[in-house]
Write a protein that holds these residues in place. Structure first.
Motif, PDB file in Angstrom:
ATOM      1  N   TYR A 103      47.813  29.533  25.987  1.00 20.12           N
ATOM      2  CA  TYR A 103      46.324  29.001  26.023  1.00 20.12           C
ATOM      3  C   TYR A 103      45.579  30.463  25.529  1.00 20.12           C
ATOM      4  CZ  TYR A 103      42.282  26.794  27.547  1.00 20.12           C
ATOM      5  OH  TYR A 103      41.095  26.253  27.586  1.00 20.12           O
ATOM      6  N   ALA A 104      44.859  30.202  24.360  1.00 23.28           N
ATOM      7  CA  ALA A 104      43.946  31.195  23.768  1.00 23.28           C
ATOM      8  C   ALA A 104      42.700  31.150  24.560  1.00 23.28           C
ATOM      9  CB  ALA A 104      43.806  30.706  22.506  1.00 23.28           C
ATOM     10  N   GLY A 105      42.294  32.051  24.917  1.00 25.64           N
ATOM     11  CA  GLY A 105      40.941  32.288  25.590  1.00 25.64           C
ATOM     12  C   GLY A 105      41.099  32.674  27.128  1.00 25.64           C
ATOM     13  N   ARG A 106      40.033  32.559  27.869  1.00 29.54           N
ATOM     14  CA  ARG A 106      39.952  33.033  29.331  1.00 29.54           C
ATOM     15  C   ARG A 106      40.171  31.769  30.134  1.00 29.54           C
ATOM     16  NH1 ARG A 106      35.924  35.895  26.686  1.00 29.54           N
ATOM     17  NH2 ARG A 106      36.199  37.922  26.632  1.00 29.54           N
ATOM     18  N   ILE A 107      40.912  31.785  31.314  1.00 25.35           N
ATOM     19  CA  ILE A 107      40.851  30.679  32.291  1.00 25.35           C
ATOM     20  C   ILE A 107      40.548  31.386  33.677  1.00 25.35           C
ATOM     21  CG2 ILE A 107      42.445  29.221  33.546  1.00 25.35           C
ATOM     22  CD1 ILE A 107      44.167  28.942  31.257  1.00 25.35           C
ATOM     23  N   ASP A 108      39.398  31.064  34.198  1.00 24.46           N
ATOM     24  CA  ASP A 108      38.663  31.745  35.260  1.00 24.46           C
ATOM     25  C   ASP A 108      39.431  31.408  36.428  1.00 24.46           C
ATOM     26  OD1 ASP A 108      36.902  32.743  36.828  1.00 24.46           O
ATOM     27  OD2 ASP A 108      35.663  30.877  37.198  1.00 24.46           O
ATOM     28  N   LYS A 109      39.728  32.812  37.124  1.00 22.88           N
ATOM     29  CA  LYS A 109      40.542  32.984  38.369  1.00 22.88           C
ATOM     30  C   LYS A 109      42.119  32.617  37.768  1.00 22.88           C
ATOM     31  CE  LYS A 109      36.996  31.926  41.651  1.00 22.88           C
ATOM     32  NZ  LYS A 109      36.072  31.655  40.670  1.00 22.88           N
ATOM     33  N   GLY A 110      42.649  32.342  36.620  1.00 23.65           N
ATOM     34  CA  GLY A 110      43.911  32.135  35.966  1.00 23.65           C
ATOM     35  C   GLY A 110      44.281  30.691  36.964  1.00 23.65           C
ATOM     36  N   GLN A 111      43.307  29.825  36.986  1.00 22.02           N
ATOM     37  CA  GLN A 111      43.653  28.660  37.892  1.00 22.02           C
ATOM     38  C   GLN A 111      43.143  27.533  36.937  1.00 22.02           C
ATOM     39  OE1 GLN A 111      41.686  28.822  41.830  1.00 22.02           O
ATOM     40  NE2 GLN A 111      43.292  29.993  42.385  1.00 22.02           N
ATOM     41  N   PHE A 112      43.997  26.232  37.047  1.00 18.82           N
ATOM     42  CA  PHE A 112      43.717  24.972  36.753  1.00 18.82           C
ATOM     43  C   PHE A 112      44.398  23.767  37.479  1.00 18.82           C
ATOM     44  CE2 PHE A 112      47.590  25.543  34.258  1.00 18.82           C
ATOM     45  CZ  PHE A 112      48.016  24.557  34.089  1.00 18.82           C
ATOM     46  N   GLU A 113      43.858  22.488  37.560  1.00 15.06           N
ATOM     47  CA  GLU A 113      44.287  21.664  38.195  1.00 15.06           C
ATOM     48  C   GLU A 113      44.718  20.629  37.196  1.00 15.06           C
ATOM     49  OE1 GLU A 113      43.104  18.293  41.770  1.00 15.06           O
ATOM     50  OE2 GLU A 113      42.190  20.193  41.660  1.00 15.06           O
ATOM     51  N   LEU A 114      46.090  20.193  37.326  1.00 11.59           N
ATOM     52  CA  LEU A 114      46.686  19.007  36.516  1.00 11.59           C
ATOM     53  C   LEU A 114      47.291  18.179  37.324  1.00 11.59           C
ATOM     54  CD1 LEU A 114      47.222  18.274  33.657  1.00 11.59           C
ATOM     55  CD2 LEU A 114      49.231  19.939  33.642  1.00 11.59           C
ATOM     56  N   ASN A 115      46.965  16.819  37.251  1.00 12.37           N
ATOM     57  CA  ASN A 115      47.848  15.713  38.034  1.00 12.37           C
ATOM     58  C   ASN A 115      47.921  16.212  39.590  1.00 12.37           C
ATOM     59  OD1 ASN A 115      48.133  14.292  35.793  1.00 12.37           O
ATOM     60  ND2 ASN A 115      50.318  15.428  35.509  1.00 12.37           N
ATOM     61  N   GLY A 116      46.659  16.591  40.027  1.00 12.31           N
ATOM     62  CA  GLY A 116      46.483  16.627  41.294  1.00 12.31           C
ATOM     63  C   GLY A 116      47.063  18.037  42.100  1.00 12.31           C
ATOM     64  N   LEU A 132      47.292  22.335  41.975  1.00 14.24           N
ATOM     65  CA  LEU A 132      46.485  23.349  41.435  1.00 14.24           C
ATOM     66  C   LEU A 132      47.471  24.427  40.913  1.00 14.24           C
ATOM     67  CD1 LEU A 132      43.822  25.092  41.173  1.00 14.24           C
ATOM     68  CD2 LEU A 132      44.425  25.978  43.354  1.00 14.24           C
ATOM     69  N   TYR A 133      47.498  24.976  39.773  1.00 12.14           N
ATOM     70  CA  TYR A 133      48.262  25.862  39.024  1.00 12.14           C
ATOM     71  C   TYR A 133      47.682  27.480  39.238  1.00 12.14           C
ATOM     72  CZ  TYR A 133      51.498  22.045  37.598  1.00 12.14           C
ATOM     73  OH  TYR A 133      52.307  21.101  37.682  1.00 12.14           O
ATOM     74  N   GLN A 134      48.344  28.234  39.681  1.00 18.14           N
ATOM     75  CA  GLN A 134      47.764  29.721  39.582  1.00 18.14           C
ATOM     76  C   GLN A 134      48.631  30.383  38.465  1.00 18.14           C
ATOM     77  OE1 GLN A 134      45.308  31.578  41.191  1.00 18.14           O
ATOM     78  NE2 GLN A 134      45.939  32.793  39.486  1.00 18.14           N
ATOM     79  N   LEU A 135      47.822  30.785  37.605  1.00 15.04           N
ATOM     80  CA  LEU A 135      48.403  31.627  36.569  1.00 15.04           C
ATOM     81  C   LEU A 135      48.612  33.013  36.777  1.00 15.04           C
ATOM     82  CD1 LEU A 135      46.885  29.709  33.512  1.00 15.04           C
ATOM     83  CD2 LEU A 135      48.950  29.075  34.528  1.00 15.04           C
ATOM     84  N   ALA A 136      49.490  33.890  35.968  1.00 11.81           N
ATOM     85  CA  ALA A 136      49.403  35.354  35.757  1.00 11.81           C
ATOM     86  C   ALA A 136      48.180  35.803  35.502  1.00 11.81           C
ATOM     87  CB  ALA A 136      50.719  35.921  35.001  1.00 11.81           C
ATOM     88  N   LEU A 137      47.569  36.740  36.299  1.00 12.38           N
ATOM     89  CA  LEU A 137      46.172  37.533  35.889  1.00 12.38           C
ATOM     90  C   LEU A 137      46.476  38.737  35.025  1.00 12.38           C
ATOM     91  CD1 LEU A 137      44.032  37.032  39.080  1.00 12.38           C
ATOM     92  CD2 LEU A 137      44.341  35.342  37.099  1.00 12.38           C
ATOM     93  N   ASN A 138      46.003  38.744  33.925  1.00 15.98           N
ATOM     94  CA  ASN A 138      46.085  39.981  32.860  1.00 15.98           C
ATOM     95  C   ASN A 138      44.726  40.371  32.634  1.00 15.98           C
ATOM     96  OD1 ASN A 138      45.700  37.707  31.297  1.00 15.98           O
ATOM     97  ND2 ASN A 138      46.459  38.929  29.625  1.00 15.98           N
ATOM     98  N   ALA A 139      43.652  39.996  33.327  1.00 20.61           N
ATOM     99  CA  ALA A 139      42.041  40.447  32.683  1.00 20.61           C
ATOM    100  C   ALA A 139      41.345  40.322  34.041  1.00 20.61           C
ATOM    101  CB  ALA A 139      41.454  39.649  31.808  1.00 20.61           C
ATOM    102  N   PRO A 140      40.090  40.816  34.311  1.00 25.25           N
ATOM    103  CA  PRO A 140      39.464  40.798  35.731  1.00 25.25           C
ATOM    104  C   PRO A 140      39.139  39.477  35.992  1.00 25.25           C
ATOM    105  CG  PRO A 140      38.272  42.499  34.091  1.00 25.25           C
ATOM    106  CD  PRO A 140      39.514  41.683  33.191  1.00 25.25           C
ATOM    107  N   LYS A 183      50.412  38.042  30.714  1.00 28.31           N
ATOM    108  CA  LYS A 183      50.720  39.427  30.690  1.00 28.31           C
ATOM    109  C   LYS A 183      51.921  39.422  29.586  1.00 28.31           C
ATOM    110  CE  LYS A 183      50.012  40.455  35.283  1.00 28.31           C
ATOM    111  NZ  LYS A 183      50.542  40.756  36.704  1.00 28.31           N
ATOM    112  N   LYS A 184      52.816  38.700  29.488  1.00 31.47           N
ATOM    113  CA  LYS A 184      53.729  38.371  28.488  1.00 31.47           C
ATOM    114  C   LYS A 184      53.698  37.279  27.855  1.00 31.47           C
ATOM    115  CE  LYS A 184      58.549  39.734  27.260  1.00 31.47           C
ATOM    116  NZ  LYS A 184      59.612  40.288  27.735  1.00 31.47           N
TER     117      LYS A 184
END
Length: 361
Positions: free
Chosen positions: A85-98, A100-108, A116-117
């Protein structure tokens, strides 16, 4: 007897070792006119692009490094394929089909450009192909389910084609076994005067867009869709970046420390009937014209490069040493900023194409 048509040549060589001991390759594509593009299978990175100026002098017009180890350590994403995903995802979180996914954080408090990789830090499988009018590097990478927190296994393919007409065509393919999100782009930093020639204030830029997305103090789109008319972000007619790049009376320029927004491309650009963006360096005469089927474009003027990185030929890259023009699917005029813009499903594979045309103005 008629001689065979001139072809774009391909040369492969070692580009050095990564920290895990694996070796990367460097592929050089050269047209009969002398244009040359170097690509490594580490991160799908464009390492250099040599093009002629109006005096027939070749210069390298993208920022980069001489060794793959420098790209492994790079934090600017020089020349890389960006994803998942190009760009920023706030808190590294998004919701899909109910869920909540938590992504790896590599920025504030966010994930930036896939984590990160991400795709820019992977060693892709590479093969080459030659046809009468173009030669190609075909890169593939299989991202496992859960990599950097994203759901679904995704098989990515990126094809770089260099044509005898000095066009660099980039094709993106993606397939998944589970609904997920992707937003792919190419993150080359262009300085049409040469990568070692200073800032890009005297580049003239145009973007085929009537609207752009303002961003908040945290550098996320606010959700507003704003007309470019009577703003610093009006590039509907070509203008020098110097005209507005230090306009601190403009909130968006102040937040981004220069240009760093999404522009929503006009329909004629998305249909690839007209160009999406164009940059010209009048001193050298070099012109870059970009055609894409993606709905939005970021113009980023290397505002965070700070002189701490030494690039090719030991050049110390400074602030605004280049500009990025990044086609993306994350935003459009119908839904603005919406996760639905970026869905990838098992039933609907992803395909996109961007063309970079190099010539003289």
């Amino acid at each position: 007897m008629t001689p065979p048509p001139a072809m774009v040549s391909i040369h492969e060589e070692s580009f050095g070792q990564l920290s895990n001991g694996t070796s990367a390759s460097l592929y050089t594509l050269t047209t009969p006119q002398g244009m040359q593009v170097k690509i490594t299978n580490f991160g799908g990175i464009i390492v250099s692009i040599l093009t002629l100026d109006k005096t027939q002098r070749l210069a390298d017009v993208v920022l980069g490094y001489d060794r793959v180890s420098d790209y492994e350590a790079d934090s600017y994403y020089l020349g890389a394929v960006i994803g998942r995903y190009a760009g920023r995802i706030d808190k590294g979180q998004f919701e899909l089909n109910g869920h909540l996914y938590q992504l790896a954080l590599n920025a504030p408090d966010s994930q930036l450009h896939g984590g990160k990789k991400a795709l820019n830090k992977q060693l892709w499988h590479a093969c080459t192909a030659q046809e009468e009018n173009k030669s190609s590097i075909i890169l593939s990478y299989s991202s496992p389910d859960g990599e950097e927190g994203f759901p679904g296994e995704v098989n990515f393919t990126v094809k770089y084609h260099l044509t005898v007409d000095n066009e660099l065509i980039v094709e993106y393919f993606a397939e998944t076994n589970k609904t997920t999100i992707i937003n792919l782009t190419q993150h080359s930093y262009f300085n049409l005067a040469g990568h070692d020639s200073g800032n890009i204030h005297q580049h003239k830029v145009s973007i085929n867009a009537d609207y752009f997305l303002p961003m908040s103090e945290k550098a996320y789109p606010t959700g507003e869709i704003k007309s470019v008319t009577n703003t610093a972000h009006d590039f509907s007619k070509a203008k020098f970046l110097a005209k507005e790049i230090d306009n601190n009376d403009d909130d968006q320029i102040r937040i981004g420390l220069g240009f760093d927004n999404y522009w929503l491309l006009n329909e004629n650009a998305i249909a690839m009937n007209e160009y999406a963006a164009q940059a010209i360096d009048e001193n050298s005469g070099r012109r870059l014209t970009i055609f894409t089927d993606q709905p939005s474009m970021i113009l980023y003027t290397a505002n965070y490069i700070d002189g701490s990185h030494y690039g090719k030929n030991n050049v110390q890259y400074q602030r605004r040493a280049a500009l990025c023009l990044e086609p993306q699917r994350a935003n459009n005029k119908e839904k603005g900023v919406n996760i639905e813009n970026c869905l990838l499903t098992p039933e609907q594979p992803f395909y996109s194409q961007t063309r970079y045309v190099f010539d003289l103005a």
